[in-house]
Design an enzyme around this catalytic site. Structure first.
Site, short mmCIF file in Angstrom:
data_model
loop_
_atom_site.label_atom_id
_atom_site.label_comp_id
_atom_site.label_asym_id
_atom_site.label_seq_id
_atom_site.Cartn_x
_atom_site.Cartn_y
_atom_site.Cartn_z
CG HIS A 167 -2.35 -0.63 1.03
ND1 HIS A 167 -2.40 -1.93 0.94
CD2 HIS A 167 -3.36 -0.13 0.81
CE1 HIS A 167 -3.80 -2.15 0.57
NE2 HIS A 167 -4.29 -1.23 0.60
CG HIS A 197 1.84 -2.53 6.75
ND1 HIS A 197 2.74 -3.59 6.22
CD2 HIS A 197 0.98 -2.48 5.76
CE1 HIS A 197 2.36 -4.05 5.19
NE2 HIS A 197 1.12 -3.40 4.74
#
Length: 396
Positions: free
Chosen positions: A163, A210
């Protein structure tokens, strides 16, 4: 002495929870924006989502992937809706829904030349990012203590954040490709790129998917790939358009890259995403070649540069929206039709039982051709079939 309840959760006689049902902590570094619903108040809903029985509009449960076996039962309550929805938007800037709206808009309503090159760079950034994940094999942040607000890609590895790579590569590539070709102040483009990149990168930390290191590495990795591939993007695009055997080479190369990526690790959503990206890139390149051969590709001459943006009018806006709506509907219909055909065909061809589609789609013999062919046709329709339709109905 009993431990304190998590921030935002009222203490009760049931605290602390039993060891087999832990309650993850909230996110104090964000202010705290979110809290978990009480574990003792959760109830099972028909769709498998656990929520508090007195849940209001602020209660949510993470969106899951239908192909994943994971079931992270973490209902949570939204205490700062503006922050939550802002970072949800940032996360969507790296998901399929955004791509199926953004790339068509660029190609149909703005600049096909720019759109082709942007997709070339995006394909390489995402492919290398997904393959690196499967080679490094770092797990996602543990939950608890992290509260995961999105688990759609939880079966994938964590390092680097794709991402963050996409959120870095797309806006930077837009500025690199458009500045000098289109008239606008460079500072506006840089501000746009920084805002886009920051929103996507921070959203992945906020969503609990993350670590900060994952995002930083993804950001730097995307810049490295752009440094390597941006100087070659004109050569690649010209090859796709003009070389006689370009479609055969493109299809073979992208398929070989897909087969390689499927051998890196066991099943995860990363494998399917990689096949989708490669298929889309191959379809767009082949569609661009057909357009060039038939004389349908009309790029402005260098003498006409830089291009000026057309004045905003209601007619211009209406045509742009109409092209986007009709075109995206065509792409979705293409995706549905190809999915209906390719999955049973692959199961029959490789003698795989198709009574359980979910399990069949996790087999490489089914998932690779299904994803590659389906999204290859979506990419081909994006560049060839849909523009031809616009030409027929007077929307070109």
């Amino acid at each position: 002495m009993k431990p304190a309840a998590p921030i935002g959760c009222a203490p009760s006689s049931d605290w602390p929870p039993s060891p087999w049902r832990p309650i993850p902590r909230s996110l104090p570094e964000l202010g705290p924006a979110l809290t978990l619903a009480s574990a003792r108040q959760r109830v099972e809903r028909p769709n498998g989502v656990r929520r508090s029985p007195d849940a209001g509009w602020g209660q949510r449960a993470p969106r899951r992937n239908s192909l994943s076996d994971e079931d992270l039962r973490q209902a949570f309550a939204i205490r700062r809706p503006a922050l939550y929805y802002l970072f949800s938007l940032g996360t969507e800037l790296g998901n399929e829904l955004f791509y199926i709206l953004f790339f068509p808009f660029c190609i149909w309503n703005w600049d096909a030349w720019l759109g082709r090159r942007l997709i070339i760079l995006w394909v390489w950034v995402m492919y290398l990012g997904q393959c690196t994940k499967d080679m490094v094999r770092w797990p996602r942040p543990a939950s608890p203590p992290v509260l995961k607000l999105e688990v759609f890609y939880n079966s994938e590895y964590s390092m680097p954040s794709t991402h963050a790579m996409s959120g870095t590569a797309i806006p930077l590539a837009l500025v690199l490709l458009s500045y000098g070709r289109w008239q606008y102040p460079l500072i506006y483009g840089l501000i746009f790129a920084v805002c886009w990149c920051s929103l996507v990168c921070f959203s992945r930390i906020y969503m609990g998917m993350h670590s900060i290191l994952d995002v930083i590495v993804g950001f730097l990795y995307a810049i490295l790939i752009l440094v390597v591939f941006h100087p070659a993007v004109d050569l690649i695009d010209n090859f796709n358009l003009t070389y006689k055997y370009a479609p055969l080479i493109i299809i073979s190369l992208h398929l070989a890259l897909g087969i390689f990526s499927f051998t890196l690790d066991t099943w995860s959503t990363s494998r399917g995403d990689t096949a989708q990206i490669l298929g889309c890139g191959a379809g767009v390149a082949c569609g661009s070649h057909i357009n060039y051969v038939l004389g349908l590709t009309v790029d402005p001459s260098p003498d006409a540069l830089p291009l000026a943006f057309s004045p905003f009018t209601v007619t211009l806006f209406g045509k742009a929206i109409l092209r986007l709506l009709i075109g995206v509907v065509c792409l979705l219909l293409t995706k549905i039709a190809m999915k209906k055909v390719t999955i049973p065909l692959a199961c029959k061809l490789f003698c795989i039982p198709c009574d359980n589609i979910r399990q069949a789609r996790q087999r490489m013999e089914v998932e690779l051709p299904y994803r590659y062919i389906t999204y290859g046709m979506v990419g081909f329709s994006l560049m060839f079939f849909v523009p031809c339709l616009f030409l027929l109905i007077g929307l070109s």
